[in-house]
Design a protein around this motif. Structure first.
Motif, mmCIF file in Angstrom:
data_model
loop_
_atom_site.group_PDB
_atom_site.id
_atom_site.type_symbol
_atom_site.label_atom_id
_atom_site.label_comp_id
_atom_site.label_asym_id
_atom_site.label_seq_id
_atom_site.Cartn_x
_atom_site.Cartn_y
_atom_site.Cartn_z
ATOM 1 N N ASN A 1 5.149 82.747 23.716
ATOM 2 C CA ASN A 1 4.663 82.680 22.340
ATOM 3 C C ASN A 1 5.683 83.223 21.353
ATOM 4 O OD1 ASN A 1 2.750 83.067 19.999
ATOM 5 N ND2 ASN A 1 1.332 82.328 21.570
ATOM 6 N N VAL A 2 6.317 84.332 21.715
ATOM 7 C CA VAL A 2 7.316 84.933 20.827
ATOM 8 C C VAL A 2 8.547 84.035 20.707
ATOM 9 C CG1 VAL A 2 8.881 86.892 20.534
ATOM 10 C CG2 VAL A 2 6.509 87.286 21.216
ATOM 11 N N ILE A 3 8.954 83.416 21.816
ATOM 12 C CA ILE A 3 10.101 82.495 21.768
ATOM 13 C C ILE A 3 9.825 81.353 20.791
ATOM 14 C CG2 ILE A 3 11.363 80.760 23.099
ATOM 15 C CD1 ILE A 3 11.242 82.649 25.489
ATOM 16 N N LEU A 4 8.622 80.779 20.863
ATOM 17 C CA LEU A 4 8.269 79.712 19.926
ATOM 18 C C LEU A 4 8.215 80.221 18.491
ATOM 19 C CD1 LEU A 4 5.435 77.808 21.863
ATOM 20 C CD2 LEU A 4 7.728 76.971 21.349
ATOM 21 N N GLY A 5 7.963 81.522 18.332
ATOM 22 C CA GLY A 5 7.870 82.077 16.991
ATOM 23 C C GLY A 5 9.203 82.447 16.375
ATOM 24 N N ILE A 6 10.143 82.954 17.175
ATOM 25 C CA ILE A 6 11.407 83.433 16.600
ATOM 26 C C ILE A 6 12.580 82.499 16.877
ATOM 27 C CG2 ILE A 6 10.646 85.825 16.722
ATOM 28 C CD1 ILE A 6 12.393 86.221 19.163
ATOM 29 N N SER B 1 -4.255 86.460 19.078
ATOM 30 C CA SER B 1 -5.007 86.452 17.824
ATOM 31 C C SER B 1 -4.067 86.404 16.624
ATOM 32 C CB SER B 1 -5.901 87.691 17.750
ATOM 33 O OG SER B 1 -6.839 87.706 18.796
ATOM 34 N N LEU B 2 -3.019 87.201 16.664
ATOM 35 C CA LEU B 2 -2.041 87.195 15.571
ATOM 36 C C LEU B 2 -1.364 85.835 15.448
ATOM 37 C CD1 LEU B 2 -0.401 90.705 16.135
ATOM 38 C CD2 LEU B 2 -2.045 90.065 14.354
ATOM 39 N N ALA B 3 -1.102 85.209 16.587
ATOM 40 C CA ALA B 3 -0.489 83.882 16.569
ATOM 41 C C ALA B 3 -1.430 82.862 15.945
ATOM 42 C CB ALA B 3 -0.112 83.456 17.985
ATOM 43 N N MET B 4 -2.722 82.914 16.298
ATOM 44 C CA MET B 4 -3.671 81.954 15.755
ATOM 45 C C MET B 4 -3.874 82.144 14.255
ATOM 46 S SD MET B 4 -4.298 80.125 18.337
ATOM 47 C CE MET B 4 -5.545 79.070 17.641
ATOM 48 N N VAL B 5 -3.810 83.378 13.800
ATOM 49 C CA VAL B 5 -3.947 83.643 12.357
ATOM 50 C C VAL B 5 -2.706 83.150 11.612
ATOM 51 C CG1 VAL B 5 -4.149 85.468 10.626
ATOM 52 C CG2 VAL B 5 -5.518 85.563 12.719
ATOM 53 N N GLY B 6 -1.541 83.247 12.256
ATOM 54 C CA GLY B 6 -0.319 82.785 11.617
ATOM 55 C C GLY B 6 0.562 83.914 11.132
ATOM 56 N N HIS C 1 2.599 72.013 16.852
ATOM 57 C CA HIS C 1 1.327 72.726 17.008
ATOM 58 C C HIS C 1 0.678 72.418 18.357
ATOM 59 C CE1 HIS C 1 -1.799 75.259 15.453
ATOM 60 N NE2 HIS C 1 -2.726 74.366 15.748
ATOM 61 N N ILE C 2 0.928 71.236 18.898
ATOM 62 C CA ILE C 2 0.455 70.949 20.262
ATOM 63 C C ILE C 2 1.037 71.973 21.233
ATOM 64 C CG2 ILE C 2 0.656 69.321 22.186
ATOM 65 C CD1 ILE C 2 0.430 67.049 20.154
ATOM 66 N N LEU C 3 2.332 72.247 21.103
ATOM 67 C CA LEU C 3 2.989 73.223 21.973
ATOM 68 C C LEU C 3 2.488 74.639 21.684
ATOM 69 C CD1 LEU C 3 6.671 71.899 21.728
ATOM 70 C CD2 LEU C 3 4.922 71.273 23.390
ATOM 71 N N SER C 4 2.408 74.972 20.400
ATOM 72 C CA SER C 4 1.970 76.300 20.001
ATOM 73 C C SER C 4 0.542 76.580 20.451
ATOM 74 C CB SER C 4 2.071 76.433 18.472
ATOM 75 O OG SER C 4 1.446 77.614 18.017
ATOM 76 N N HIS C 5 -0.342 75.615 20.234
ATOM 77 C CA HIS C 5 -1.744 75.801 20.599
ATOM 78 C C HIS C 5 -1.902 75.887 22.119
ATOM 79 C CE1 HIS C 5 -5.905 74.259 21.442
ATOM 80 N NE2 HIS C 5 -6.159 75.253 20.621
ATOM 81 N N ALA C 6 -1.152 75.068 22.850
ATOM 82 C CA ALA C 6 -1.230 75.118 24.310
ATOM 83 C C ALA C 6 -0.818 76.493 24.834
ATOM 84 C CB ALA C 6 -0.344 74.033 24.918
ATOM 85 N N ALA C 7 0.260 77.041 24.289
ATOM 86 C CA ALA C 7 0.732 78.350 24.739
ATOM 87 C C ALA C 7 -0.223 79.463 24.344
ATOM 88 C CB ALA C 7 2.120 78.628 24.157
ATOM 89 N N THR C 8 -0.849 79.350 23.175
ATOM 90 C CA THR C 8 -1.689 80.432 22.661
ATOM 91 C C THR C 8 -3.105 80.375 23.203
ATOM 92 O OG1 THR C 8 -0.394 80.366 20.619
ATOM 93 C CG2 THR C 8 -2.434 81.606 20.565
ATOM 94 N N LYS C 9 -3.679 79.182 23.286
ATOM 95 C CA LYS C 9 -5.077 79.082 23.699
ATOM 96 C C LYS C 9 -5.245 79.462 25.167
ATOM 97 C CE LYS C 9 -7.497 77.922 21.103
ATOM 98 N NZ LYS C 9 -8.290 78.610 20.090
ATOM 99 N N SER C 10 -4.336 79.027 26.020
ATOM 100 C CA SER C 10 -4.419 79.436 27.421
ATOM 101 C C SER C 10 -4.227 80.944 27.548
ATOM 102 C CB SER C 10 -3.385 78.679 28.255
ATOM 103 O OG SER C 10 -2.108 78.754 27.657
#
Length: 497
Positions: free
Chosen positions: A475-480, A390-395, A341-350
């Protein structure tokens, strides 16, 4: 010794030298030095990650010729290299994504100072990631604090100066507690290198002597880093610091600065104190409780905001709560979820901060939601990118936030004592996330007469659009393709202690 083992030290030293060189350069020259530095450090960090993955273990780089316990050490493993690589990538994208606004809001004769501060900030982040010495960590915590404060107040208006003062007061309080805890720990163990401290702590616990001072030391260091990373209820400084600084500063502060402190806390838990000892102190239960509270109160505060940047800032309070909730589970699965989540949040929040400035630019510079109506049509790149964030933050599946919440759920199920509160709060927080992020997405895609506003296309700002595209891809790479990242985190944790 393989030359690649020098890369962590070289990365830190390059940042310090770049800061010195940039202080005597003009604005554009300093910018290109900074860009070259980030590119080089990204390559060095990538090579270090490849090397440690092949090695299957971490390695120690001794500074000078003084071995433990007198010398200073750098320790690099899969987890450290992964974090360093990610920090470099996010900082590079954040700087280029907000470069056009930086030239508008920062005085021309101070632009080179901005890049000096970012060089120092990167040096402190890399040092916190790689160092194996607690006093060195404290020194770079202070460098990190000063750099971050300068990045906030360089805009030079009343709100940013106030935000910087509040940030400095809270941050110095956290630094003071960290230093007191470190002094007590040094008095108890006689060591500053992390591995040596851990051996002494194990003896103290086994003998049953000085256990209370040890617990006090652990509490002081933990609370100090919680304050600096804006864990609820120590988050009062955060909304103004993120909301009124330059957009690049907001992206870096939210994505990187707090994560450096959190990563140092992870090192203290695993490498200095030991997870079993830390768990026995019950401090981990308090982190779990505050993490749950942050997830709820951060989201409810975001819902009440009418300023898009302050809304994103309050969302960070909730996301930091997620990370501490994972810590509080006291398990390997919980820690894996937190690090991902540190990685995910860093990529999404910026991503969200950089996209938000594109929406406000085509809304007369206003950050109020009512003025943002239809802005997704006026700046299509920013609108799409903000929607992805936004979609990433919602999950939502396919994005990084979905993997984070999945990992947190799996970790909660494995911890029967904390499963129910973790899953309930995770569900409530997800609903609250959806309320304020989807409300914003609906607002920016509500059709209105756009003829009175300016419209921005790819040709107008190609660098900005490319940065947004890079953020979406990341973001998509971290997701899929999350499993290789999760595997690296687990491999890194296995050798972290």
């Amino acid at each position: 010794m393989d030359f690649v083992r020098n890369f962590p030290c070289i990365s830190i030293m390059l940042c310090l030298f770049a800061g010195i060189i940039s202080s005597g350069l003009r604005d554009k020259a300093a910018m290109w030095v900074n860009a070259a530095l980030l590119t080089i450090n990204t390559v060095l960090s990538a090579y270090t990650l490849i090397y440690t993955l092949a090695l299957g273990d971490s390695f120690v780089y001794v500074m000078g010729t003084f071995p433990a316990p007198w010398g200073n050490e750098i320790r690099a493993g899969v987890l450290e290299a992964l974090m360093a690589l990610f920090f470099c990538i996010i900082m590079l994208l954040s700087l280029f994504g907000g470069r056009h606004k930086l030239m508008e809001v920062v005085e021309e004769d101070k632009l080179h100072l901005y890049y000096v501060l970012t060089d120092l900030l990167l040096s402190s982040l890399l040092a916190l990631v790689y160092t194996n010495d607690m006093f060195t960590a404290y020194v770079f915590v202070e460098i990190n604090t000063i750099s971050a404060c300068g990045l906030i107040m360089i805009r030079q208006n009343g709100r940013t100066i106030e935000a910087a003062v509040r940030y400095m007061i809270m941050s110095l309080l956290g630094s003071g507690m960290l230093l007191l805890g470190l002094c007590m720990l040094y008095d108890l163990t006689g060591h500053l290198l992390m591995n040596n401290i851990k051996e002494s702590v194990a003896l103290i616990v086994a003998d049953g002597d000085y256990v209370i001072p040890l617990i006090v030391s652990i509490v002081l260091m933990s609370v100090g880093l919680c304050i600096k990373s804006a864990l609820f209820p120590f988050h009062a400084w955060l909304p103004d610091a993120y909301g009124y600084s330059t957009i690049s500063s907001a992206a870096m502060l939210s994505s990187l600065v707090s994560k450096g402190y959190i990563f140092l806390l992870i090192k203290i838990i695993y490498r200095v104190i030991g997870l079993d000892v830390y768990d026995d102190t019950r401090i981990i239960d308090i982190l779990f409780l505050f993490g749950l509270m942050g997830m709820i109160f951060g989201s409810t505060s975001a819902i009440k905001e009418n300023d898009i940047r302050r809304m994103i800032a309050f969302s960070s309070v909730a996301q930091i709560g997620y990370i501490y909730m994972g810590f509080g589970m006291g398990t390997q699965a919980g820690m894996t979820a937190s690090i991902f989540h540190i990685l995910s949040h860093a990529a999404t929040k910026s991503l969200l901060f950089i996209a938000a400035i594109g929406l406000t630019d085509v809304s007369g510079g206003s950050r109020a939601f009512i003025e943002l109506t239809g802005s997704g049509y006026r700046n299509k790149w920013a609108g799409v990118t903000f929607t992805v964030g936004s979609l990433a933050m919602v999950g939502v599946p396919l994005f990084s936030g979905f993997i984070s919440k999945l990992l947190f759920s799996q970790a909660a199920v494995q911890n029967h004592a904390k499963m129910l509160p973790a899953l309930i709060v995770l569900g409530i927080s997800t609903i609250l996330n959806a309320i304020y992020f989807m409300k914003t997405v609906i607002r920016i895609y509500t059709p209105i007469d756009n003829s009175v506003y300016s419209v921005i296309t790819f040709k107008d700002m190609p660098v900005y659009a490319i940065v947004l595209l890079a953020f979406i891809i990341l973001n998509v790479i971290l997701g899929i393709s999350s499993q290789p990242v999760v595997d690296m985190i687990q491999q890194g944790l296995a050798t972290f202690a």
